[in-house]
Design a protein around this motif. Structure first.
Motif, PDB file in Angstrom:
ATOM      1  N   PHE A   1       8.769  -0.059  -2.782  1.00 44.41           N
ATOM      2  CA  PHE A   1       8.372   0.917  -1.775  1.00 44.41           C
ATOM      3  C   PHE A   1       6.868   0.863  -1.524  1.00 44.41           C
ATOM      4  N   THR A   2       6.099   0.749  -2.588  1.00 42.61           N
ATOM      5  CA  THR A   2       4.644   0.679  -2.461  1.00 42.61           C
ATOM      6  C   THR A   2       4.232  -0.567  -1.689  1.00 42.61           C
ATOM      7  N   ALA A   3       4.876  -1.696  -1.997  1.00 45.56           N
ATOM      8  CA  ALA A   3       4.557  -2.944  -1.289  1.00 45.56           C
ATOM      9  C   ALA A   3       4.933  -2.834   0.185  1.00 45.56           C
ATOM     10  N   GLU A   4       6.098  -2.253   0.462  1.00 44.53           N
ATOM     11  CA  GLU A   4       6.543  -2.108   1.852  1.00 44.53           C
ATOM     12  C   GLU A   4       5.616  -1.155   2.609  1.00 44.53           C
ATOM     13  N   LEU A   5       5.205  -0.091   1.954  1.00 45.12           N
ATOM     14  CA  LEU A   5       4.300   0.861   2.582  1.00 45.12           C
ATOM     15  C   LEU A   5       2.953   0.208   2.885  1.00 45.12           C
TER      16      LEU A   5
ATOM     17  N   ALA B   1       2.460  -2.948   3.463  1.00 47.22           N
ATOM     18  CA  ALA B   1       2.677  -3.873   4.582  1.00 47.22           C
ATOM     19  C   ALA B   1       2.726  -3.114   5.907  1.00 47.22           C
ATOM     20  N   GLN B   2       3.388  -1.967   5.913  1.00 49.04           N
ATOM     21  CA  GLN B   2       3.457  -1.185   7.146  1.00 49.04           C
ATOM     22  C   GLN B   2       2.091  -0.633   7.531  1.00 49.04           C
ATOM     23  N   ARG B   3       1.307  -0.233   6.544  1.00 49.78           N
ATOM     24  CA  ARG B   3      -0.054   0.228   6.852  1.00 49.78           C
ATOM     25  C   ARG B   3      -0.880  -0.894   7.458  1.00 49.78           C
ATOM     26  N   GLN B   4      -0.706  -2.108   6.940  1.00 45.02           N
ATOM     27  CA  GLN B   4      -1.416  -3.266   7.484  1.00 45.02           C
ATOM     28  C   GLN B   4      -0.988  -3.527   8.920  1.00 45.02           C
ATOM     29  N   GLU B   5       0.320  -3.407   9.184  1.00 43.79           N
ATOM     30  CA  GLU B   5       0.812  -3.612  10.552  1.00 43.79           C
ATOM     31  C   GLU B   5       0.246  -2.560  11.491  1.00 43.79           C
TER      32      GLU B   5
ATOM     33  N   LEU C   1      -2.004  -3.180  14.759  1.00 45.92           N
ATOM     34  CA  LEU C   1      -1.642  -2.648  16.075  1.00 45.92           C
ATOM     35  C   LEU C   1      -2.785  -1.832  16.668  1.00 45.92           C
ATOM     36  N   ARG C   2      -3.458  -1.046  15.838  1.00 42.42           N
ATOM     37  CA  ARG C   2      -4.591  -0.266  16.333  1.00 42.42           C
ATOM     38  C   ARG C   2      -5.699  -1.183  16.831  1.00 42.42           C
ATOM     39  N   GLU C   3      -5.938  -2.272  16.111  1.00 44.01           N
ATOM     40  CA  GLU C   3      -6.963  -3.227  16.551  1.00 44.01           C
ATOM     41  C   GLU C   3      -6.574  -3.866  17.873  1.00 44.01           C
TER      42      GLU C   3
END
Length: 98
Positions: free
Chosen positions: A52-56, A58-62, A66-68
């Motif tokens: 879950f931590t790894a997936e979270l 990865a989603q934060r990185q995505e 997207l914001r950039e």
């Protein structure tokens, strides 16, 4: 006391001791099984937490990417809007001069 009474008392005590031994043995087995299940559950929960931590992350990185990208698109749109304003003024200037 008669021999029959003594033999019945010994039989009752023997059955009681046997039942007590079986009960204690069963409880130990149940405790050991519960401890094993607790260890398995804890290990599984730790693995799920890592996933879950790894997936979270990865989603934060995505989301950051997207914001950039959105920020870059805003800059490009602002640049195009500036060019369109300049083109509009140039056309209006040419019509006014003509």
């Amino acid at each position: 006391m008669s021999v029959e009474l003594i033999s019945v008392l010994i039989a009752v005590v023997a059955v009681g001791a046997t039942l007590a031994g079986l009960t204690v043995s069963g409880q130990r087995a149940i405790r050991a099984e519960l401890a094993a299940q607790r260890r398995d559950f804890t290990a599984e929960l730790a693995a799920l937490r890592r996933d879950f931590t790894a997936e979270l992350a990865a989603q934060r990185q995505e989301i950051t990417e997207l914001r950039e990208q959105i920020s870059e698109l805003r800059e490009r749109m602002a640049h195009l809007a500036g060019l369109l304003d300049g083109l509009r003024e140039a056309i209006a200037f040419q019509r006014g001069a003509a």
